[in-house]
Design a protein around this motif. Structure first.
Motif, PDB file in Angstrom:
ATOM      1  N   ARG A 268       3.613   1.541  -1.566  1.00 54.67           N
ATOM      2  CA  ARG A 268       4.125   1.774  -2.920  1.00 54.67           C
ATOM      3  C   ARG A 268       2.988   2.134  -3.771  1.00 54.67           C
ATOM      4  NH1 ARG A 268       8.797   0.032  -3.534  1.00 54.67           N
ATOM      5  NH2 ARG A 268       9.838  -1.936  -2.338  1.00 54.67           N
ATOM      6  N   ARG A 269       1.628   1.683  -3.701  1.00 58.21           N
ATOM      7  CA  ARG A 269       0.813   2.493  -4.470  1.00 58.21           C
ATOM      8  C   ARG A 269       0.402   3.727  -3.905  1.00 58.21           C
ATOM      9  NH1 ARG A 269      -4.664   0.348  -4.215  1.00 58.21           N
ATOM     10  NH2 ARG A 269      -4.503  -0.179  -1.863  1.00 58.21           N
TER      11      ARG A 269
ATOM     12  N   ALA B 135      -1.445   5.932  -6.984  1.00 59.56           N
ATOM     13  CA  ALA B 135      -2.790   5.182  -7.088  1.00 59.56           C
ATOM     14  C   ALA B 135      -3.474   4.890  -6.012  1.00 59.56           C
ATOM     15  CB  ALA B 135      -2.315   3.507  -7.258  1.00 59.56           C
ATOM     16  N   VAL B 136      -3.576   5.879  -4.789  1.00 60.60           N
ATOM     17  CA  VAL B 136      -4.156   5.843  -3.596  1.00 60.60           C
ATOM     18  C   VAL B 136      -4.340   7.390  -3.073  1.00 60.60           C
ATOM     19  CG1 VAL B 136      -4.641   5.002  -1.206  1.00 60.60           C
ATOM     20  CG2 VAL B 136      -3.934   3.288  -3.022  1.00 60.60           C
TER      21      VAL B 136
ATOM     22  N   ASP C 199       0.672  -1.277   0.070  1.00 55.72           N
ATOM     23  CA  ASP C 199      -0.035   0.055   0.051  1.00 55.72           C
ATOM     24  C   ASP C 199       0.776   1.425  -0.024  1.00 55.72           C
ATOM     25  OD1 ASP C 199      -2.410  -1.443  -0.097  1.00 55.72           O
ATOM     26  OD2 ASP C 199      -2.795  -1.377   1.964  1.00 55.72           O
TER      27      ASP C 199
END
Length: 514
Positions: A212-213, A218-219, A210
């Protein structure tokens, strides 16, 4: 004549900011006058002359020559000089404390002049008030520090990352030496990158995936990482503070950038919707989230996990020096950095130190539980029993050896660990006990092959440490080498980072069986 010639060391060394003596004509002669060297004096460190001659740059032991000419230094009034550059974090918060500790040990008085990122320390003899050395700090970034070292504008630099191949190639071309050589670099202190939130943020943990996201953009909502349906604001360190580290690349659009970790933590602590990745040494005011993995592992940045690199985001600070001789004062200071007193200063300043600590088998329960839970079809109960049987009665040491990404070469911290271990062995720390090098691997490929690879790595680490010994009688040592391959994972094997953490050689020590 031959005795004199032996004092002359040929080398193509870059000129350094090492003394205020201007390049002027000197003649260095042997006491009987049979041999003389003429040239322009580049530096004098209180013991050695460096002279630019028709033969190139020569380094000459001052105890074997007589200096004549307008460039000759005043031997009685000589003051050693050292210029320090590089990273501001340890340059401002740690190295001055170490310099003051060294001065007190040597009977010197250390006086700071100026502040900020450019300041001086004057070191003088406490008894006579005679000035002994002047240390100039000109701090900025790790990259600028390497440039200064290569260009001859610094003799010691501080870095929050390893030297790059390009920088090392330039250093060798400029005569500064191989900066990958263990004699040219050392780990000054240990730190770690940790996820930080405000105290009133209800999140307790976050997965590596998470993180990394989030950094990839992406988040942008806490609901996507197990929190409430609230916007997530990301805070990161400036690019020069992220060089060479995990999450060096940030592709999220809405990001707040901070010059240092203290500013980042202070900002995050005021915003319950914020998440930052800061340095463990500078987290006062924020709350650290526990890291988790998709396969059930979790990581807390405690002292032993940082020392052993079991925590995924360890971030060491390094000291780099050139390949030419530094003044005796500087050499003595570098030796002091390895001492117990210096390591105590490192710890008190909030950084991880390099002191060897033992971790008893009783504290390995979570690791063994994960080993059983994550054991694949190829890891049979018999192999797990063999591992537990071998390690029973032993204690794990905090020094662990890991490898560069995609390489069989040790990473920088592990090369420093090898030097530290050799020093402990030279000091007799392991006389009368068995010291075992135990290899582990990731879970990719057949289990038998992984165990063989882990065994080769364990043997290679042992041989590399033995090569660093200086005074040890090897017959006093009782060494063992064993490997258990993928039987004791430290992290999930579903990422490059997890596999890198799992590829390691641990040190275990037990009393000798008589």
């Amino acid at each position: 004549m031959r005795a004199f010639v032996k004092t002359v060391v040929l080398g193509c060394l870059a000129a350094v900011f090492f003394t205020e003596v201007m390049a002027q004509d000197v003649t260095l002669s042997s006491p009987d006058g049979a041999v003389a060297v003429e040239g322009n004096l580049l530096t004098y460190d209180g013991q050695f002359y460096r002279v630019d001659t028709i033969y190139g740059v020569l380094t000459v032991d001052g105890s074997g020559v007589i200096c004549a000419g307008p460039g000759c230094p005043d031997l009685e009034a000589h003051v050693a000089q050292l210029l320090i550059g590089g990273d501001t974090t340890v340059g401002v918060s740690l190295l001055p404390a170490l310099l003051e500790g060294f001065s007190a040990q040597e009977g010197l008085t250390a006086t700071q002049i100026g502040e900020g990122i450019s300041f001086q320390y004057l070191l003088s003899d406490t008894a006579t008030n005679a000035q002994i050395a002047r240390v100039q700090f000109d701090l900025s970034t790790s990259s600028a520090g390497f440039e200064a070292l290569i260009d001859g504008q610094a003799e010691l630099i501080l870095s929050n990352r390893e030297v790059t191949p390009n920088e090392n190639e330039r250093a060798q071309a400029e005569g500064v030496g191989d900066l990958d050589d263990p004699r040219r670099s050392r780990v000054l202190a240990l730190d770690a990158l940790v996820p930080i939130v405000a105290e009133d943020n209800h999140q307790e943990e976050i997965s590596v995936a998470d993180l990394r996201r989030i950094h990839a953009g992406a988040v942008d909502n806490w609901d996507d990482v197990g929190g409430g349906d609230l916007p997530l604001s990301l805070h990161v360190l400036a690019p020069e503070q992220r060089e060479g580290l995990q999450f060096a690349s940030v592709r999220a659009d809405d990001v707040e950038v901070h010059a240092n970790s203290r500013d980042l933590v202070a900002r995050v602590a005021r915003d319950p919707l914020a998440l930052g990745l800061g340095r463990l040494s500078q987290v006062a005011g924020g709350r650290i989230l526990r890291l988790t993995g998709s396969c059930g592992f979790s990581f807390a940045p405690d002292q032993s996990a940082v020392k052993s690199e079991d925590y995924p985001f360890v971030a060491p600070y390094y000291v780099y020096t050139p390949g030419y001789r530094l003044p005796r004062f500087a050499r003595d200071f570098l030796k002091y950095l390895d001492s117990e007193d210096a390591q105590q200063v490192v710890s008190e300043a909030g950084f991880g130190d390099q002191r060897l600590t033992e971790i008893p088998l009783s504290r390995q329960g979570d690791r063994f539980a994960n080993a059983i839970a994550q054991a694949g079809d190829e890891i049979e109960l018999e192999e797990l029993q063999r591992m537990v049987g071998y390690l029973t009665g032993a204690r794990r040491l905090s020094l662990t050896f890991r490898f560069r990404r995609g390489s069989t070469d040790l990473d920088a911290q592990s090369r420093a660990n090898a030097r530290v271990l050799a020093q402990y062995m030279d000091a007799g720390r392991f006389d009368g006990v068995e010291l075992a090098f135990v290899g582990f691997s990731d879970g990719e490929g057949p289990a038998d092959g992984n165990r063989r690879i882990a065994l080769r790595r364990a043997n290679a680490v042992q041989n590399g440490v033995l090569d660093l010994l200086e005074t040890t009688d090897r017959s006093r040592l009782d060494l063992g080498v064993e490997a258990f391959g993928e039987a004791l994972p430290m992290a999930c094997d579903d990422s490059d980072l997890g596999r890198q953490i799992n590829r390691r050689v641990e040190l275990w020590v037990r009393p000798l069986q008589r």
